[in-house]
Design a protein around this motif. Sequence first.
Motif, PDB file in Angstrom:
ATOM      1  N   ALA A 221      54.794  56.430 104.461  1.00 27.14           N
ATOM      2  CA  ALA A 221      56.187  56.032 104.635  1.00 27.14           C
ATOM      3  C   ALA A 221      56.473  55.422 105.993  1.00 27.14           C
ATOM      4  CB  ALA A 221      57.097  57.234 104.411  1.00 27.14           C
TER       5      ALA A 221
ATOM      6  N   ASN B 129      64.325  62.719 107.882  1.00 30.03           N
ATOM      7  CA  ASN B 129      64.942  61.424 107.654  1.00 30.03           C
ATOM      8  C   ASN B 129      64.168  60.603 106.637  1.00 30.03           C
ATOM      9  OD1 ASN B 129      67.202  59.847 108.313  1.00 30.03           O
ATOM     10  ND2 ASN B 129      65.837  58.411 109.361  1.00 30.03           N
ATOM     11  N   VAL B 130      62.866  60.698 106.690  1.00 30.98           N
ATOM     12  CA  VAL B 130      62.068  59.936 105.720  1.00 30.98           C
ATOM     13  C   VAL B 130      62.308  60.460 104.310  1.00 30.98           C
ATOM     14  CG1 VAL B 130      59.737  59.392 104.996  1.00 30.98           C
ATOM     15  CG2 VAL B 130      60.347  59.192 107.387  1.00 30.98           C
TER      16      VAL B 130
ATOM     17  N   VAL C 233      65.762  59.024 103.268  1.00 29.84           N
ATOM     18  CA  VAL C 233      65.939  57.602 102.965  1.00 29.84           C
ATOM     19  C   VAL C 233      64.810  57.034 102.124  1.00 29.84           C
ATOM     20  CG1 VAL C 233      67.301  57.190 105.017  1.00 29.84           C
ATOM     21  CG2 VAL C 233      64.832  56.827 105.088  1.00 29.84           C
ATOM     22  N   ASP C 234      63.671  57.733 102.058  1.00 28.12           N
ATOM     23  CA  ASP C 234      62.543  57.119 101.376  1.00 28.12           C
ATOM     24  C   ASP C 234      62.087  57.929 100.175  1.00 28.12           C
ATOM     25  OD1 ASP C 234      60.356  55.708 100.665  1.00 28.12           O
ATOM     26  OD2 ASP C 234      59.571  55.448 102.692  1.00 28.12           O
TER      27      ASP C 234
ATOM     28  N   GLY D 277      65.460  58.976  98.429  1.00 26.77           N
ATOM     29  CA  GLY D 277      66.625  58.183  98.815  1.00 26.77           C
ATOM     30  C   GLY D 277      67.694  58.139  97.737  1.00 26.77           C
ATOM     31  N   PHE D 278      67.280  58.391  96.533  1.00 26.27           N
ATOM     32  CA  PHE D 278      68.238  58.380  95.433  1.00 26.27           C
ATOM     33  C   PHE D 278      69.390  59.353  95.684  1.00 26.27           C
ATOM     34  CE2 PHE D 278      66.718  56.349  91.379  1.00 26.27           C
ATOM     35  CZ  PHE D 278      67.977  55.890  91.043  1.00 26.27           C
TER      36      PHE D 278
ATOM     37  N   THR E  45      70.451  60.458  98.506  1.00 32.18           N
ATOM     38  CA  THR E  45      71.307  59.966  99.586  1.00 32.18           C
ATOM     39  C   THR E  45      72.257  58.896  99.084  1.00 32.18           C
ATOM     40  OG1 THR E  45      69.406  60.353 100.994  1.00 32.18           O
ATOM     41  CG2 THR E  45      71.232  59.134 101.949  1.00 32.18           C
ATOM     42  N   LEU E  46      71.711  58.016  98.244  1.00 32.30           N
ATOM     43  CA  LEU E  46      72.533  56.943  97.707  1.00 32.30           C
ATOM     44  C   LEU E  46      73.783  57.513  97.038  1.00 32.30           C
ATOM     45  CD1 LEU E  46      72.852  53.965  97.108  1.00 32.30           C
ATOM     46  CD2 LEU E  46      71.468  54.267  95.064  1.00 32.30           C
TER      47      LEU E  46
END
Lengths: 140, 810
Positions: free
Chosen positions: B758, B765-766, B769-770, B773-774, B776-777
């Motif tokens: 990543a 954080n990774v 967002v990675d 990330g769904f 978070t969206l």
Amino acid sequence: MKTNDLIIQTTTKLVFFIIFLFSIHIFFAGHYTPGGGFVGGLLMSSAIVLLLLAFDLKTVKEMLPVNYTVVTAIGLLISIATAAGSIFFNVPFFTHVYDYFNIPLLGKTSIHTAMFFDTGVYLVVVGVTMTIIQMIGGDE
Amino acid sequence: MSLVFAIFLPIIAALLIPLLFKRVSSIHTGWFVLIIPLLLVIFYGTYISTVMDGSTYVDELPWIPSLGISFISYIDGLSLLFSLLITGIGTLVVLYSIFYLDKNKEKLGNFYVYLLMFMSAMLGVVQSDHLISLYFFWELTSISSFLLIGYWYTKDRSRFGALKSMMITVFGGLMMLGGFLILGIIGDTFSIRELIGEATAIAGHDLFVWALVLVLIGAFTKSAQFPFYIWLPDAMEAPTPVSAYLHSATMVKAGLYLVARFTPIFALSEVWVWLVTGIGILTLFWGSFFAVKQTDLKAILAFSTVSQLGLIMSLLGIGSIAYHVTGDLVTTFTFATFAAIFHLMNHATFKGSLFMIAGIIDHETGTRDIRKLGGLMSLMPVSFTIALIGSLSMAGVPPFNGFLSKEMFLDAVLNLQHFDLYAMDSWWILFPIVAWIASVFTFVYSLYFVFYTFRGKYKPEQLPKAAHEAPIGMLVSPGILATLVVIIFFIPNFFGNAFIKPAVAAIQPLAYKVPSDVGFSIKAWHGFDSPALYMTLGVFLVGYLLYMTIPKWRAMYNALPSKVSLNGMYDGIMRLGDSGAHRFSSIYMTGSIRNYFVYMFAAIIVLLGGTMWIKDAFAIRLDALAPIRFFEILISILLIIGTITILFTKSRLTAVIALGAVGYTVALFYIIFKAPDLALTQLVIETVSVALFLGAFYHLPKLNKHEKGKEDRGFRLGNFLIALGVGVMVTLIAISSHSQKLIPSISQYYKDTVYSEAGGGNIVNVILVDYRGFDTLFEISVLTIASLGIIGMITLRLAKKRGARKIENK
């Protein structure tokens, strides 16, 4: 009840940029050290809140003529676009890529699509927080 | 024309009726409708001769092939007889309705659509071979009957009657569906023919009796048997053609059809024999007894229908004894089935004509109240003749067909003496006695019906209209039926061979392979040695005496039935259901959110605790725990102090500050447990939320009143116990789940790949967002929605007023 807030206003003019820079720092550093879009956004909004405390709602609106609902919308769009962009390259939704680039002034830097996603988060958090605070603060 | 199509023909034709009614206003819509049953009766008529020889016909239209459900039309003696009754009487009823219903005043479009819908449904019921499609048509009869009873929907009584019949028949229908499903599951097929084929195997199953009872409840409710008959008298609010068609000749016989159709499956059980016979006899007596009490012409006929249906039901029950006996006795008892089907046909003829006459009297005099009627004999001679034929046939007087079937009924009941089941000994004698008394009352109400209407003094001052003879068109249908009543008496064996024997062969497939095996012939004269003859004579004698003295003993009804009223019971149940449900829901739905929280938390304690208890999942293991450090103790103490302060403080401001303290302490926890991202976020968020709390509390009205400390939040033991319970439960579950970790954590994968895959260093954080990330969206979507919600609430000027009032109520 308008008092002379000279000290706080002067201090705010200075501190605002420090907080702002710190927020930008924490945002960019988020991928490697503690921080990220969420905290960065919150700090940014707290900087604006400081402005609100030192001045008043009307002045701050003149200083930063921003519609925070639009900021929220743009942030959400950036996030979704980042996530959705991957499907044009025939990879699953939300696939991130990164690579190292030589950027003038910064030198060799990694550019990660997750950063764009985080930018969206940042903007949404700023937009939402400021919308709520302005809304409640502006309500009589 | 295929058989399945014939079933659906009326309902397809019904689609055209509103169009015809609207466009062709000069011709009575009924004339167009008349074609349909006429066509069908001719169509089914062509089957008579072949079905007489034992042929059967099957036609299948797949409906839901993947579930094996199809519309199967099966024609044998029984379904052909019913189909002919439905279409034949249907034709006459449509003809009658053309003259009965005014084309300018009535909504004929509605009437004929419902009627045709009913006709399809009824044909479907009697021809369906598949249990599910049978149920489908069964409910369609309930619905169309509901619509027809409530045809004059502006009248209260119509709506009441429609609702009552709907409630009772749909109740029975649902029970029946349950029975069908059990039957289909234990027999592994939903085809009635296949079920009959494996009847012996099914009868041994544990759930067999349940299926039997449930199906019988369906049949009893539809056929207005005791104690479900109560909807039928109220259904008399329907237009008279409907009463004549549905509530005398067809729909109420759907239950009889069902009993007859399922006899080969269920008759192997003694429960079936006694339930069908016993309930039938009881209904026969009850209906005939209360018919004399009625003063409304149609009510008399309704109770008489109930009674006659009971008679047929009991005959079917006696007929099913044939499955329990051997040798000559089989013939003795199948004779009852023969009598049942014969009477079923006779009843359709005379009851149909009597209803039509009642309608004519209503139509021509404006009332159906027998107390206002009288002396119509010379004014309406044709109607009188028809009514007399119908009534005397109902009473069982020669030379009308009712006499033949009544004689056969008494014979069949007397035959019970040959049968010893459940060690009956001499108890069987009860059946003929009750049957005889019922016959006496039948005789009484038959005379009462016809002579109180047509004889005596003409009372024109009490009648809304001047009485006169009905138009010829209205008299045609009852005339045809009355003619049939007489014809059947003189050539009963023609009808016996054509209709009754094939039906009996279908009900008693074990005893008779083909209809010609059924060796009965109907005789009007049995000779002097027949006990039934003397019983009949006794009926005439005692009945006549009772009839002459009606005014003297009728007063007893006024004392008696108000106490023994099933209608009262029905009303009570409905009221109880209504008010009981209301009372019940107003007990727990208090509208107070406090109470709902109590339910939810109590449910958490009971469900979680119960599950943990049942699964024996409580566990405490101390070996996997980390050592406790000094800072942790210190921060915990801070946390506990903050929490207790929130609980016991009397000031809101203190509570908010204490809440902030708790929040910052949690941030400290994050720090010492090495979660810098969380700590950062927690600090900022806590600050924001405390500021918002303060902002909100500042705007609370009457802040001072509370601050003075007059109002304490008070201590409630229930709340305390529930809070304690939830706390203990959650703690125990947390400890238990920590003590029995079954699978290793996934976090090693993140540690290994965070940089290589990543391209990041901050795992949190990774992940945000990675990797995931769904989440978070959608979390930022949640934030957006929250902010939009606040905009909405504040700009719409609702939040302030309402929010303030609610918080104050606390």
